[in-house]
Design an enzyme around this catalytic site. Structure first.
Site, short mmCIF file in Angstrom:
data_model
loop_
_atom_site.label_atom_id
_atom_site.label_comp_id
_atom_site.label_asym_id
_atom_site.label_seq_id
_atom_site.Cartn_x
_atom_site.Cartn_y
_atom_site.Cartn_z
N ASN A 111 0.82 -1.21 0.00
CA ASN A 111 0.00 0.00 0.00
C ASN A 111 0.85 1.26 0.00
OD1 ASN A 111 -2.04 -1.80 0.16
ND2 ASN A 111 -2.55 -1.42 2.29
N HIS A 128 5.72 -0.49 -2.78
CA HIS A 128 5.21 0.27 -3.94
C HIS A 128 5.32 1.78 -3.76
CE1 HIS A 128 2.68 -3.44 -5.33
NE2 HIS A 128 3.96 -3.57 -5.56
N CYS A 160 17.72 20.06 -8.06
CA CYS A 160 18.24 20.22 -9.44
C CYS A 160 17.25 20.93 -10.36
CB CYS A 160 18.65 18.87 -10.01
SG CYS A 160 17.24 17.85 -10.46
N GLY A 197 -5.40 -9.10 3.01
CA GLY A 197 -6.08 -8.19 2.09
C GLY A 197 -5.37 -7.92 0.79
N THR A 198 -4.83 -8.97 0.20
CA THR A 198 -4.26 -8.80 -1.14
C THR A 198 -4.82 -9.86 -2.07
OG1 THR A 198 -2.25 -8.82 -2.49
CG2 THR A 198 -2.13 -10.04 -0.44
N ASN A 223 -8.47 -12.75 4.23
CA ASN A 223 -9.08 -12.11 3.07
C ASN A 223 -10.59 -12.35 3.11
OD1 ASN A 223 -9.77 -11.33 0.25
ND2 ASN A 223 -7.55 -11.38 -0.03
N GLU A 225 -12.15 -13.29 0.49
CA GLU A 225 -12.46 -14.36 -0.47
C GLU A 225 -11.19 -15.15 -0.81
OE1 GLU A 225 -14.02 -11.75 -3.46
OE2 GLU A 225 -12.03 -11.29 -4.26
P1 OAD Z 1 -6.34 -5.66 -4.71
O1 OAD Z 1 -7.32 -4.55 -4.87
O2 OAD Z 1 -5.87 -6.38 -5.93
O3 OAD Z 1 -6.95 -6.75 -3.74
C1 OAD Z 1 -7.58 -6.40 -2.54
C2 OAD Z 1 -7.89 -7.68 -1.80
O4 OAD Z 1 -8.35 -7.33 -0.52
C3 OAD Z 1 -8.94 -8.54 -2.46
O5 OAD Z 1 -8.47 -9.88 -2.51
C4 OAD Z 1 -10.15 -8.43 -1.52
O6 OAD Z 1 -10.90 -9.63 -1.45
C5 OAD Z 1 -9.47 -8.14 -0.20
N1 OAD Z 1 -10.27 -7.36 0.76
C6 OAD Z 1 -11.12 -6.34 0.52
N2 OAD Z 1 -11.62 -5.85 1.65
C7 OAD Z 1 -11.07 -6.57 2.67
C8 OAD Z 1 -11.19 -6.55 4.08
N3 OAD Z 1 -11.97 -5.67 4.72
N4 OAD Z 1 -10.47 -7.44 4.80
C9 OAD Z 1 -9.67 -8.36 4.19
N5 OAD Z 1 -9.53 -8.42 2.85
C10 OAD Z 1 -10.21 -7.54 2.09
O7 OAD Z 1 -5.12 -5.05 -3.88
P2 OAD Z 1 -3.60 -5.52 -3.82
O8 OAD Z 1 -3.51 -7.01 -3.82
O9 OAD Z 1 -2.99 -4.76 -2.71
O10 OAD Z 1 0.10 -1.47 -7.00
O11 OAD Z 1 -3.04 -4.99 -5.19
C11 OAD Z 1 -1.68 -5.13 -5.43
C12 OAD Z 1 -1.19 -3.96 -6.20
O12 OAD Z 1 -1.96 -3.80 -7.38
C13 OAD Z 1 -1.34 -2.63 -5.48
O13 OAD Z 1 -0.32 -2.40 -4.54
C14 OAD Z 1 -1.28 -1.65 -6.62
C15 OAD Z 1 -2.00 -2.40 -7.72
O14 OAD Z 1 -1.39 -2.30 -8.93
C16 OAD Z 1 0.57 -0.19 -7.08
O15 OAD Z 1 -0.11 0.77 -6.86
C17 OAD Z 1 1.98 -0.11 -7.50
#
Ligand code: OAD
Length: 256
Positions: A111, A128, A160, A197-198, A223, A225
């Site tokens: 995040n 990131h 710069c 939460g990823t 997560n 799901e």
């Molecule tokens: P995603 O938006 O891809 O995934 C979010 C995840 O969180 C999903 O699997 C949801 O099911 C889960 N989720 C949602 N609400 C939740 C809750 N209250 N408790 C637990 N889980 C929950 O986000 P990331 O995996 O972080 O990169 O995405 C990875 C990267 O993709 C980000 O860092 C971003 C993006 O490109 C950059 O900005 C460089």
């Protein structure tokens, strides 16, 4: 799932944590969802702004083609984050670190919202980048956007005088090597790895739990799901991070 059922599911995992010496937590957008920060995928829906998907806006190509538009998009996102506060999940992680109960504690996050820092976490590895900072296109120096101000876009580097860009890793760009290597090293050495939460779709961040698992760590997923990580996890706890993490990370004394 009601709270008692959750407790039933978290109790055996808590026992694993009680024996752990070194813990690594990897977080993604889902941990900030309960703070009101939109996720990229999953339950939060796809992020589209002005008809453009985020992959296109947050790209190295767009920095070259239209840097002011990239700034507009990240200023918009910073505005969203500004009104958000850390939730119980962020706080439980910060408290676990502050309690000193683990010999080694590492927080790695995908995040860019800075909410772990606001919650009190220290030395988080921000794979990131950080939406609250700008980086010079020429000399690479970093500046806090609070110091730079909102008037000039793109901001001008005070070292710069070249243009600055958001200090965020964009699609098509490499991650900071030092940060990544440190995360890999800590992953290889941890006993327990908790992934929160990823959607487990973005690499190289996802190498972190894969390395941990390969080197023998107990892998816990939190997560809403199933994700591609679910089959590799020793335990998957499905529910909100803000509800599960306090149950998982607080010790008997801290339970309230
Ligand atoms: P995603 O938006 O891809 O995934 C979010 C995840 O969180 C999903 O699997 C949801 O099911 C889960 N989720 C949602 N609400 C939740 C809750 N209250 N408790 C637990 N889980 C929950 O986000 P990331 O995996 O972080 O990169 O995405 C990875 C990267 O993709 C980000 O860092 C971003 C993006 O490109 C950059 O900005 C460089």
């Amino acid at each position: 799932m009601d709270i008692e059922n959750r407790q039933d599911r978290t109790e055996p995992v808590k026992a694993v944590l009680e024996r752990a010496r070194s813990v690594l937590i990897l977080t993604g957008a889902g941990i900030s969802a309960e703070s009101g920060v939109p996720t990229f995928r999953g339950g939060g829906g796809a992020a589209v702004w002005r008809g453009m998907p985020f992959e296109q806006l947050s790209s190295a190509e767009m920095v070259e083609q239209n840097l002011p538009l990239v700034w507009e998009w990240f200023d918009y996102r910073r505005g969203v984050v500004k009104g958000c506060e850390p939730n119980a999940g962020h706080l439980a992680i910060a408290e676990a670190q502050q309690s000193g109960r683990f010999e080694e504690f590492t927080l790695v996050t995908q995040n860019i919202d800075g909410l772990h820092r606001v919650a009190g976490s220290q030395d988080a590895i921000e794979l990131h980048g950080d939406i609250h900072k700008a980086k010079c296109l020429s000399c690479g120096s970093l500046q806090a956007l609070d110091d730079v101000g909102d008037d000039e876009r793109p901001p001008v580097c005070s070292e710069c005088f070249d243009s600055m860009r958001p200090h965020v890793v964009l699609f098509g760009e490499a991650l900071d090597e030092d940060a990544l290597l440190k995360a890999y090293e800590r992953a290889a050495a941890c006993d327990v790895c908790i992934v929160v939460g990823t959607s487990a779709q973005v690499y190289p961040a996802m190498h972190v739990p894969e390395i941990a698992k390969r080197e023998g760590a107990f892998l816990i997923e939190v997560n809403l799901e199933e994700t591609p990580l679910t089959p590799k996890a020793d335990v998957s706890l499905f529910g909100k991070a803000g509800e599960i993490l306090p149950l998982l990370l607080r010790t008997e004394n801290e339970d309230r």
